[in-house]
Design an enzyme around this catalytic site. Structure first.
Site, short mmCIF file in Angstrom:
data_model
loop_
_atom_site.label_atom_id
_atom_site.label_comp_id
_atom_site.label_asym_id
_atom_site.label_seq_id
_atom_site.Cartn_x
_atom_site.Cartn_y
_atom_site.Cartn_z
N ASP A 226 0.90 -1.21 -0.20
CA ASP A 226 -0.42 -0.10 0.18
C ASP A 226 0.95 1.39 -0.18
O ASP A 226 1.72 1.77 0.95
CB ASP A 226 -0.74 -0.21 1.48
CG ASP A 226 -1.68 0.92 1.70
OD1 ASP A 226 -2.80 1.27 0.21
OD2 ASP A 226 -2.27 1.61 2.03
N GLU A 290 2.28 -0.82 -4.55
CA GLU A 290 0.93 0.93 -5.36
C GLU A 290 1.74 1.80 -5.23
O GLU A 290 1.69 2.50 -3.76
CB GLU A 290 -0.19 0.29 -4.31
CG GLU A 290 -1.13 1.69 -4.46
CD GLU A 290 -1.96 1.85 -3.40
OE1 GLU A 290 -3.12 2.77 -3.91
OE2 GLU A 290 -1.36 2.90 -2.56
C1 NOJ Z 1 -4.66 2.61 -0.62
C2 NOJ Z 1 -5.66 1.87 -0.72
O1 NOJ Z 1 -5.08 1.21 -1.78
C3 NOJ Z 1 -6.75 3.20 -0.36
O2 NOJ Z 1 -8.25 2.14 0.42
C4 NOJ Z 1 -6.21 3.52 1.04
O3 NOJ Z 1 -7.13 4.42 1.40
C5 NOJ Z 1 -5.20 3.63 1.37
N1 NOJ Z 1 -3.96 4.15 0.43
C6 NOJ Z 1 -4.05 4.77 2.64
O4 NOJ Z 1 -4.24 3.14 2.68
#
Ligand code: NOJ
Ligand code: CA
Length: 571
Positions: A226, A290
């Protein structure tokens, strides 16, 4: 071509084709499960791990290679589980560690790899270490695990810098001392309940290596990481430049960013360390970033050969439905990744963006952060048609691809959700101006005639399903010729049979608005324009819509043609 003919062609063609056996981390089709909305086993209206286990066979027979689960860890659910209070336990709402083990075993038994979500930028404010930090004095080792700072201004009444939260509002919250006086501030790039870890602190680094080991030892096949680009902040935490801030504000969901909190070069040393750990495990384990970084070149740095294996290609997700734009993104992605020897990881939807069926049914323009009842509503028919064409294009590209649960059913967002039901923190943090992400997180429809469309016993669903979900329920599409579900199933089978994931793209110049390329034995043609064009030569293997006239490729349609057979029949 009828489904029966397609099936025959498929059987004949695959008889002597070897299934590719390369590294799954370069080729896998990964299906994202959003646990809260996948399947509920106990009737509380919230999806859970036993629900997933129960429904896994449906995924295995779809033809995917792996699943990725969004967070199911212990969490107060301030950001749907992306606020983790205990990285080594399952939240009771989703089940237990034993339920996790059972799910993992079932998935492995079905030949599916299992990727879990790791949230290293921030924890929950209810994490034991954050609670200890609040209780400890400024300057203490407990506080040093997070990003505490004194405020600016005469009495520390101003936040330490001008950074803003991705969910809107300031990225700092002031604490209160035990005696009730105002205290230091802490950084949270997301919600107030998501304090950022201090990745300069060796204890934090060691803790995460241990968390990785915990799940690797349990048998998971890897991690989706993440906000992988945010762990390290620029020294001194300088103010965000006004231009960068303006760009951040203009971003529909505040994710595609540059600035002192994003994509700092030193973040890569963290991933080199993780990769070294993963490399000690067998069979192969994966890391997928990500990282909403501003360029494909910067993104490729996350997949250098001693770092992660994959990074989501959000440039592709953001592309307009336009041949020239898509081709440029595809070319740039492949080139940037080839430079570092990595595959490209294509993606069209996830739990943070409006589903591509809804997105592509909107007039061209910036991607909205959710759609509300009073907003311009997507044209569902057009959106679904384009979404199917965009999917067939994506699945024909070399590399790995991610699917978001429900896209195989052609689900749209819930675009008229009652505002009172919204749970995404963006909704209130933006002062009720941005709907946020609830519309793409609605519980899945499994059986049209069951209460709650078969999501769980009793019919409860934590968000209401839109009316359109009944006709799109899985049982209404299963083995139904022309359904979106059957299109995905067939495409995934052909993708595997023709080894498209390990192929290459050779462009063929064609009419404006049309993309045409050869990948191995197939010619792929996508007409993104609004005019029909003549169908290129080749034997039709599959099409994103039923074709009335096989000599014409209609607007918003992708076809896969068999080049080889055509050539043979000519010789
Ligand atoms: C990216 C995640 O995919 C999202 O859902 C989340 O709110 C943020 N990161 C913070 O963790
Ligand atoms: Ca449940």
């Amino acid at each position: 071509m009828t489904l029966e003919e397609t099936a025959m062609t498929f059987t004949e063609l695959t008889a002597d084709l070897e299934t590719p056996g390369p590294d799954w981390r370069r080729t896998a089709v990964v299906y994202q499960i959003y646990p809260r909305s996948f399947a509920d086993s106990n009737g509380d209206g919230i999806g859970d791990l036993p629900g997933i286990t129960h429904r896994l066979p449906a995924l295995a027979e779809l033809g995917i290679d792996a699943i990725w689960l969004s967070p199911f860890y212990k969490s107060p659910q301030a950001d749907a589980g992306y606020d983790v209070a205990d990285y080594r336990d399952v939240d009771p709402v989703f089940g237990t560690l034993a339920d996790f083990d059972a799910m993992l075993e079932r998935a492995h038994g079905l030949g599916l790899k299992v990727i879990v979500d790791l949230v290293p930028n921030h924890s929950s404010d209810e994490h034991e270490w954050f609670q200890a930090a609040l209780a400890a004095a400024p300057g203490s080792p407990e506080r040093d695990r997070y990003m505490f700072r004194d405020g600016r201004g005469e009495n520390g009444e101003l936040p330490p810098n001008n950074w803003e939260s991705c969910f809107r509002g300031p990225a700092w919250t002031r604490t209160t001392n035990a005696d009730g006086t105002p205290g230091q501030w802490y950084l949270h790039l997301f919600d107030t309940k998501q304090p950022d870890w201090n990745w300069e602190n060796p204890e934090v680094r060691a803790e995460f290596l241990d968390v990785l080991r915990f799940w690797l030892d349990r048998g998971v096949d890897g991690f989706r990481v993440d906000v992988a680009h945010s762990l390290i902040k620029a020294p001194g935490l300088p103010d965000q430049e006004p231009a960068e801030q303006a760009a951040q504000d203009a971003e529909t969901d505040g994710f595609f960013l540059s600035g002192p909190m994003w994509d700092q070069d030193r973040v890569h040393e963290v991933y080199r360390g993780w990769r070294a750990l993963l490399d000690t495990y067998s069979p192969d384990r994966i890391l997928c970033a990500e990282a909403w970084v501003p360029s494909l070149d910067r993104l490729a740095r996350y997949v250098r050969d001693d770092e992660m294996h994959q990074a989501f290609n959000f440039g592709y997700l953001e592309s307009e439905w336009d041949a020239a734009h898509l081709r440029a993104t595809i070319d740039k992605s492949v080139a940037a990744n080839e430079e570092v020897g990595a595959p490209t990881t294509w993606v069209l939807s996830n739990h943070d963006v409006v589903r591509h069926v809804s997105r592509l049914g909107l007039p061209a323009g910036p991607r909205p952060n959710g759609i509300r009842a009073g907003d311009v509503q997507p044209d569902h028919e057009l959106g679904l048609r384009r979404a199917r064409a965009a999917t067939l294009l994506m699945l024909s590209l070399p590399g790995s691809a991610y699917m978001y649960q429900g896209e195989e059913l052609g689900l749209p967002d819930h675009t008229a959700l009652d505002d009172d039901l919204r749970q995404d923190p963006t909704w209130w943090r933006s002062q009720y101006t941005e709907a946020g992400r609830d519309g793409c997180r609605v519980p899945l429809p499994w059986e049209a005639d069951e209460p709650g469309l078969g999501f769980g016993p009793g019919g409860a669903t934590w968000l209401p399903q839109p009316d359109s979900y009944a006709t799109l329920a899985r049982d209404r599409q299963d083995e139904v010729e022309g359904s979106t579900l059957e299109m995905y199933r067939t495409a995934l089978a052909f993708r595997r049979a023709f080894a498209l994931a390990v192929g290459t793209i050779e462009w063929i110049e064609t009419a404006p608005g049309v993309l045409q390329f050869v990948n191995g034995e197939l010619t792929i043609v996508a007409n993104t324009g609004n005019q029909a064009v003549p169908m290129p030569e080749g034997e039709l293997l599959m099409s994103s819509v039923e074709l009335a006239d096989p000599t014409t490729l209609p607007a918003d349609t992708t076809v896969w043609l068999l080049t080889e057979v055509f050539n043979e029949s000519q010789s």
